[in-house]
Design a protein around this motif. Structure first.
Motif, PDB file in Angstrom:
ATOM      1  N   LEU A 109       1.168  -0.613   0.079  1.00  0.00           N
ATOM      2  CA  LEU A 109      -0.169   0.099   0.256  1.00  0.00           C
ATOM      3  C   LEU A 109       0.749   1.607   0.073  1.00  0.00           C
ATOM      4  O   LEU A 109       0.685   2.118  -0.979  1.00  0.00           O
ATOM      5  CB  LEU A 109      -1.123  -0.174   1.511  1.00  0.00           C
ATOM      6  CG  LEU A 109      -1.612  -1.292   1.456  1.00  0.00           C
ATOM      7  CD1 LEU A 109      -2.872  -1.060   2.445  1.00  0.00           C
ATOM      8  CD2 LEU A 109      -2.973  -1.378   0.250  1.00  0.00           C
ATOM      9  N   TYR A 110       2.028   1.780   1.158  1.00  0.00           N
ATOM     10  CA  TYR A 110       2.342   2.424   0.671  1.00  0.00           C
ATOM     11  C   TYR A 110       4.126   2.550  -0.254  1.00  0.00           C
ATOM     12  O   TYR A 110       4.244   3.541  -0.534  1.00  0.00           O
ATOM     13  CB  TYR A 110       3.473   2.846   2.400  1.00  0.00           C
ATOM     14  CG  TYR A 110       3.147   4.193   2.240  1.00  0.00           C
ATOM     15  CD1 TYR A 110       2.705   4.861   2.660  1.00  0.00           C
ATOM     16  CD2 TYR A 110       5.019   5.327   2.303  1.00  0.00           C
ATOM     17  CE1 TYR A 110       2.957   6.638   3.284  1.00  0.00           C
ATOM     18  CE2 TYR A 110       5.060   5.820   2.555  1.00  0.00           C
ATOM     19  CZ  TYR A 110       3.732   6.779   2.950  1.00  0.00           C
ATOM     20  OH  TYR A 110       4.073   8.649   3.986  1.00  0.00           O
ATOM     21  N   THR A 111       3.999   1.181  -0.806  1.00  0.00           N
ATOM     22  CA  THR A 111       4.313   1.067  -2.319  1.00  0.00           C
ATOM     23  C   THR A 111       3.983   2.279  -3.573  1.00  0.00           C
ATOM     24  O   THR A 111       4.612   3.204  -3.913  1.00  0.00           O
ATOM     25  CB  THR A 111       5.119  -0.108  -2.691  1.00  0.00           C
ATOM     26  OG1 THR A 111       5.862  -0.885  -1.524  1.00  0.00           O
ATOM     27  CG2 THR A 111       5.829   0.098  -3.446  1.00  0.00           C
ATOM     28  N   SER A 112       3.042   1.842  -3.056  1.00  0.00           N
ATOM     29  CA  SER A 112       2.237   2.316  -4.043  1.00  0.00           C
ATOM     30  C   SER A 112       1.918   4.228  -3.680  1.00  0.00           C
ATOM     31  O   SER A 112       2.210   4.649  -5.181  1.00  0.00           O
ATOM     32  CB  SER A 112       0.028   1.847  -4.116  1.00  0.00           C
ATOM     33  OG  SER A 112      -0.297   2.378  -3.079  1.00  0.00           O
ATOM     34  N   PHE A 113       2.646   4.491  -3.027  1.00  0.00           N
ATOM     35  CA  PHE A 113       2.046   6.388  -2.283  1.00  0.00           C
ATOM     36  C   PHE A 113       3.493   6.433  -3.158  1.00  0.00           C
ATOM     37  O   PHE A 113       3.493   7.100  -3.443  1.00  0.00           O
ATOM     38  CB  PHE A 113       1.823   6.585  -1.013  1.00  0.00           C
ATOM     39  CG  PHE A 113       1.029   6.127  -0.398  1.00  0.00           C
ATOM     40  CD1 PHE A 113       0.185   7.192  -0.437  1.00  0.00           C
ATOM     41  CD2 PHE A 113       0.233   5.061   0.072  1.00  0.00           C
ATOM     42  CE1 PHE A 113      -1.113   7.523   0.070  1.00  0.00           C
ATOM     43  CE2 PHE A 113      -1.501   5.305   0.503  1.00  0.00           C
ATOM     44  CZ  PHE A 113      -1.650   5.828   1.138  1.00  0.00           C
ATOM     45  N   HIS A 114       4.613   5.745  -2.661  1.00  0.00           N
ATOM     46  CA  HIS A 114       6.269   6.527  -3.550  1.00  0.00           C
ATOM     47  C   HIS A 114       6.118   6.322  -5.017  1.00  0.00           C
ATOM     48  O   HIS A 114       6.517   7.220  -5.199  1.00  0.00           O
ATOM     49  CB  HIS A 114       7.179   6.093  -2.660  1.00  0.00           C
ATOM     50  CG  HIS A 114       7.635   6.786  -0.921  1.00  0.00           C
ATOM     51  ND1 HIS A 114       8.264   7.604  -1.160  1.00  0.00           N
ATOM     52  CD2 HIS A 114       7.085   6.890   0.363  1.00  0.00           C
ATOM     53  CE1 HIS A 114       9.013   8.526   0.281  1.00  0.00           C
ATOM     54  NE2 HIS A 114       7.473   7.765   0.502  1.00  0.00           N
ATOM     55  N   LEU A 115       5.508   5.306  -5.363  1.00  0.00           N
ATOM     56  CA  LEU A 115       5.183   5.489  -6.991  1.00  0.00           C
ATOM     57  C   LEU A 115       4.850   6.450  -6.968  1.00  0.00           C
ATOM     58  O   LEU A 115       5.039   6.499  -8.405  1.00  0.00           O
ATOM     59  CB  LEU A 115       4.224   3.659  -7.234  1.00  0.00           C
ATOM     60  CG  LEU A 115       5.180   3.286  -8.350  1.00  0.00           C
ATOM     61  CD1 LEU A 115       4.615   2.056  -8.337  1.00  0.00           C
ATOM     62  CD2 LEU A 115       3.365   3.750  -9.464  1.00  0.00           C
ATOM     63  N   SER A 116       3.708   6.831  -7.194  1.00  0.00           N
ATOM     64  CA  SER A 116       3.278   8.082  -7.216  1.00  0.00           C
ATOM     65  C   SER A 116       3.790   9.508  -6.795  1.00  0.00           C
ATOM     66  O   SER A 116       3.309  10.195  -8.089  1.00  0.00           O
ATOM     67  CB  SER A 116       1.503   8.569  -6.722  1.00  0.00           C
ATOM     68  OG  SER A 116       1.316   8.631  -5.226  1.00  0.00           O
ATOM     69  N   PHE A 156      -5.620  12.659  -8.566  1.00  0.00           N
ATOM     70  CA  PHE A 156      -5.673  13.785  -8.614  1.00  0.00           C
ATOM     71  C   PHE A 156      -4.135  13.425  -9.631  1.00  0.00           C
ATOM     72  O   PHE A 156      -3.076  14.234 -10.289  1.00  0.00           O
ATOM     73  CB  PHE A 156      -4.888  14.606  -7.519  1.00  0.00           C
ATOM     74  CG  PHE A 156      -5.938  15.114  -6.830  1.00  0.00           C
ATOM     75  CD1 PHE A 156      -6.783  16.682  -7.707  1.00  0.00           C
ATOM     76  CD2 PHE A 156      -6.670  15.234  -5.339  1.00  0.00           C
ATOM     77  CE1 PHE A 156      -7.486  16.867  -6.798  1.00  0.00           C
ATOM     78  CE2 PHE A 156      -7.556  15.322  -4.848  1.00  0.00           C
ATOM     79  CZ  PHE A 156      -8.294  16.266  -5.583  1.00  0.00           C
ATOM     80  N   THR A 157      -2.684  12.212  -9.445  1.00  0.00           N
ATOM     81  CA  THR A 157      -2.008  11.648 -10.444  1.00  0.00           C
ATOM     82  C   THR A 157      -2.119  11.731 -11.928  1.00  0.00           C
ATOM     83  O   THR A 157      -1.466  12.266 -12.156  1.00  0.00           O
ATOM     84  CB  THR A 157      -1.442  10.192  -9.005  1.00  0.00           C
ATOM     85  OG1 THR A 157      -0.766  11.225  -7.929  1.00  0.00           O
ATOM     86  CG2 THR A 157      -0.497  10.445  -9.914  1.00  0.00           C
ATOM     87  N   PRO A 214       1.061   5.208 -12.309  1.00  0.00           N
ATOM     88  CA  PRO A 214       1.107   5.306 -11.526  1.00  0.00           C
ATOM     89  C   PRO A 214      -0.623   6.059 -10.809  1.00  0.00           C
ATOM     90  O   PRO A 214      -0.425   5.173 -10.070  1.00  0.00           O
ATOM     91  CB  PRO A 214       2.087   6.182 -10.689  1.00  0.00           C
ATOM     92  CG  PRO A 214       3.078   6.080 -12.230  1.00  0.00           C
ATOM     93  CD  PRO A 214       1.933   6.496 -13.351  1.00  0.00           C
ATOM     94  N   GLY A 215      -1.083   6.380 -10.801  1.00  0.00           N
ATOM     95  CA  GLY A 215      -2.242   6.899 -10.777  1.00  0.00           C
ATOM     96  C   GLY A 215      -3.418   5.812 -11.232  1.00  0.00           C
ATOM     97  O   GLY A 215      -3.825   5.883  -9.500  1.00  0.00           O
ATOM     98  N   VAL A 216      -3.206   5.528 -11.578  1.00  0.00           N
ATOM     99  CA  VAL A 216      -3.859   4.221 -11.644  1.00  0.00           C
ATOM    100  C   VAL A 216      -4.015   2.871 -10.695  1.00  0.00           C
ATOM    101  O   VAL A 216      -4.764   2.299  -9.957  1.00  0.00           O
ATOM    102  CB  VAL A 216      -4.212   3.868 -13.764  1.00  0.00           C
ATOM    103  CG1 VAL A 216      -4.787   2.048 -13.388  1.00  0.00           C
ATOM    104  CG2 VAL A 216      -5.052   4.825 -13.609  1.00  0.00           C
TER     105      VAL A 216
END
Length: 534
Positions: A31-38, A132-133, A218-220
Motif C-alpha cells: 500500500l505505501y509502496t504505491s504512495f511513493h510510486l505515485s 489527482f496523480t 502510477p495514478g491507476v
C-alpha cells in the motif's frame, strides 16, 4: 503412506495469527509502496518539462561550413510555462506546493485518523490520490500550460496523501510488538525505496515519448491498491477476535433455534422476553400442555474499564522524545527529499545523460536506502539505542555528501558507488525515526496501554519532518541557480543540524542499568514512575 512434503510442513508450522501478521505486513508494504510510486514521477519528468533542445542547423549552402550555426527557437521542445529562464524556481515551486500541503495536512491527518476507521480512511485517501496523480498527467493529454493548474493538483495531492503514513504505521504497530521492532520496521520501511525505484522505472519508460503516462499509470496503480485496501486490510488483531466471537455466537444461536428435546418434547425452544429486567421466568412448551418453569438469569456485560479516548495534540507533544525526534527528522527528511526531487535533474546536468538514463541511475540512491534502513534497524535492536544509531549514521553522512559532489564529476563508476553509500547513510536515520521510533513513542508507557495515540504521534513526527521535506527542494531550486555546489553545502548543513539535535536529545538522557540490559533511559516525570529506553 507418503510423507508430507517439506514445503507443506513449513507452511503448517505457522498458526493462523502468524499468517495474518505476515499478510498485514505484506499488504501495508504494498500500500505505501504505491504512495511513493505515485510521488516519484515529478522528479523524472522535470528534465522533460525543461529540455535543452535548441536545435542547431546549418544553412543549406555551399559555404555552410563557414557560416555560424542558426538557432531555431521554434524547435524548442520545453513544456510551457517551464520554458522560461527561471524554470528551476518554477519546478521548485511545484515541489514546495506539494510538500507544504503535505506537511500541514499531516498534523491534521493523524488526529482525524485516530477517530475514523483506518481502512476506510486509507481507502478514500488512495482513491483521491490516484485521481489527482492522473489529473497531472492529463495536463499533457489536453495540452494544459497553466502553472496554476499544476500547482493546484500538487496541493490537492499533497493533502490527500497525508492519509497514508499515519494509517499504515498505526496498523503495523498494532500487529507487531516492540520485540525486534527495529529489524521488522527496517525491512518494512524499504517500501519507500521500492516505491521510488518502481516509480522511477515506470516514469522513465514513458517520459521521452508521452510524459503524461508517467503520471497516469502510477495514478491507476495507487487507486487499484486503494480498492485492495478496502477489501482486505485488517486494522488490529482484536478485529479478528471480535469477528470470530460473533461468528461463534451466530452459530450457537442457530443451534438453539432448532433443538429437539427428549421424552416427547420435540419442538422445545427458549422464548426470550425483551422486556426482562432481572431474574425472569421462561416457559418451556412442549407438545403436551405441561409447562415447566425454570429461572433464567439475565446476563449483563460490563466493560472492565472505559474505552480509551484518542490523545490530544498537546498530549502527544508531552510524550518524551516526540519534539526532539521531530526536529531531527525535519533536517534528515530535508536531505532525503532534496535527493528524491532533484537527483535525476542533477545527474542529467552533471553526467550529461538523458532523462531516462538519469532516472534509472537515481534508483541506486534508493537501493542504498533499503540497505541503510535495514542496517539501522538491526543495529538499534542490538544496541538498544535508536538515537545513537541515527547519530552515528548522520555523522558519517555529512562527509559522504561532500564526497558525492566531488566524485560525480569523475565518471559513472564513482557516481554509482557514492549513490549507494549516500542512500544508505541518509535514508537509514530517516527510516528509523519514521517507523520504529514513532511506534515506540506512540506506545509509550506513559500512555498506560492507550494505543490510540500511535497515529497522532506518527503524524506529528512525520509532519514536522515534512516541513523540512518542503523547504529542502525549494532551497535546492533557488540555490542551484548559483551552482550545484551551493545545494550540497545546504545538504551538509542540514545533516549537521540533525546531528546537533540528536546530541542535545542524548544530553537529557540519564544512563541507568535497566534490568541488566544496559539501556539508556529517560525518566518521564515525578508523577509517572515509568522509564523510556533507547
Amino acid at each position: 503412506m507418503a510423507p508430507v512434503p517439506p514445503g507443506i510442513r513449513f507452511l503448517t508450522s505457522f498458526n493462523r495469527d502468524q499468517w495474518y501478521r505476515a499478510f498485514t505486513f505484506g499488504l501495508t508494504f504494498l500500500l505505501y509502496t504505491s504512495f511513493h510510486l505515485s510521488r516519484k514521477p515529478i522528479s523524472i519528468v522535470k528534465s522533460e518539462l525543461h529540455k535543452n533542445c535548441s536545435h542547431v542547423m546549418e544553412a543549406p549552402s555551399e559555404s555552410s561550413s563557414s557560416q555560424q550555426p542558426v538557432l531555431h527557437p521554434e524547435l524548442d521542445c520545453s513544456w510551457k510555462p517551464f520554458d522560461r529562464n527561471n524554470y528551476k524556481q518554477l519546478l521548485g515551486a511545484m515541489d514546495y506546493s506539494f510538500l507544504c500541503a503535505y506537511a500541514i495536512g499531516m498534523y491534521l491527518s493523524g488526529i482525524i485518523g485516530e477517530r475514523l476507521p483506518i481502512r476506510l480512511y486509507l481507502t478514500v485517501g488512495m482513491l483521491t490520490s490516484g485521481l489527482f496523480t492522473c489529473l497531472f498527467g492529463l495536463g499533457y493529454v489536453y495540452d494544459v500550460h497553466s502553472l496554476g493548474f499544476y500547482i493546484f493538483v500538487q496541493v490537492a495531492n499533497g493533502l490527500v496523501q497525508t492519509t497514508g503514513w499515519p494509517s499504515v504505521v498505526t496498523c503495523i504497530g498494532n500487529w507487531f510488538g516492540k520485540g525486534r521492532r527495529g529489524l521488522i520496521m527496517g525491512l518494512w520501511n524499504s517500501h519507500t525505496s521500492v516505491g521510488n525505484i518502481l516509480g522511477s522505472l515506470i516514469a522513465g519508460y514513458y517520459v521521452s515519448s508521452n510524459w503524461g503516462l508517467s503520471f497516469i499509470v502510477p495514478g491507476v496503480i495507487i487507486a487499484a491498491m486503494g480498492v485492495i485496501c478496502f477489501l482486505f486490510l485488517i486494522e488490529h488483531p482484536n478485529d479478528l477476535k471480535i469477528a470470530s466471537a460473533q461468528s461463534s455466537a451466530s452459530s450457537n444461536q442457530k443451534l438453539h433455534k432448532n433443538w429437539n428435546g427428549v421424552n416427547g418434547h420435540k419442538d422445545l425452544y427458549l422464548q426470550y422476553k425483551p422486556g426482562a429486567k432481572s431474574w425472569d421466568t421462561e416457559l418451556l412448551l412442549g407438545q403436551e400442555s405441561i409447562g415447566v418453569c425454570v429461572p433464567v438469569q439475565q446476563v449483563v456485560v460490563v466493560k472492565s474499564e472505559a474505552e480509551p479516548s484518542a490523545i490530544s495534540f498537546m498530549g502527544a507533544l508531552r510524550i518524551p522524545g516526540v519534539v526532539e525526534f521531530s526536529l531531527c527528522l525535519l533536517f534528515a527528511k530535508l536531505v532525503s527529499y532534496t535527493f528524491l526531487f532533484w537527483l535525476p535533474l542533477y545527474i542529467t546536468k552533471a553526467a550529461h545523460l538523458d532523462a531516462k538514463k538519469a532516472g534509472d541511475l537515481s534508483t541506486l540512491f534508493d537501493v542504498g536506502g533499503i540497505v541503510g534502513g535495514i542496517l539501522a534497524g538491526v543495529l538499534s535492536d542490538k544496541m538498544g539505542k535508536r538515537a545513537t544509531t541515527c547519530a552515528v549514521m548522520l555523522l558519517l553522512a555529512a562527509p559522504t555528501l561532500y564526497g558525492f559532489s566531488m566524485m560525480s564529476q569523475f565518471g559513472l563508476g564513482p557516481t554509482i558507488g557514492m549513490l549507494l553509500v549516500c542512500g544508505g547513510l541518509v535514508n537509514g536515520p530517516y527510516a528509523l525515526i519514521t517507523t520504529a521510533v514513532s511506534a515506540d513513542l506512540g506506545t509509550h508507557k506513559s500512555l498506560k496501554g492507550n494505543a490510540r495515540a500511535l497515529s497522532t504521534v506518527t503524524a506529528i513526527i512525520d509532519g514536522t519532518g515534512s516541513v523540512g521535506a518542503a523547504v529542502g527542494p525549494l532551497l535546492a531550486g533557488l540555490l542551484s541557480a548559483q551552482g550545484w555546489d551551493q545545494v550540497f553545502y545546504m545538504l551538509m548543513t542540514a545533516d549537521f543540524l540533525a546531528l546537533l539535535f540528536f546530541c542535545g536529545f542524548k544530553s537529557f538522557q540519564k544512563p541507568t542499568n535497566h534490568k541488566g540490559l544496559g539501556k539508556t533511559c529517560i525518566f518521564i516525570s515525578n508523577n509517572i514512575p515509568e522509564e523510556h529506553c533507547y
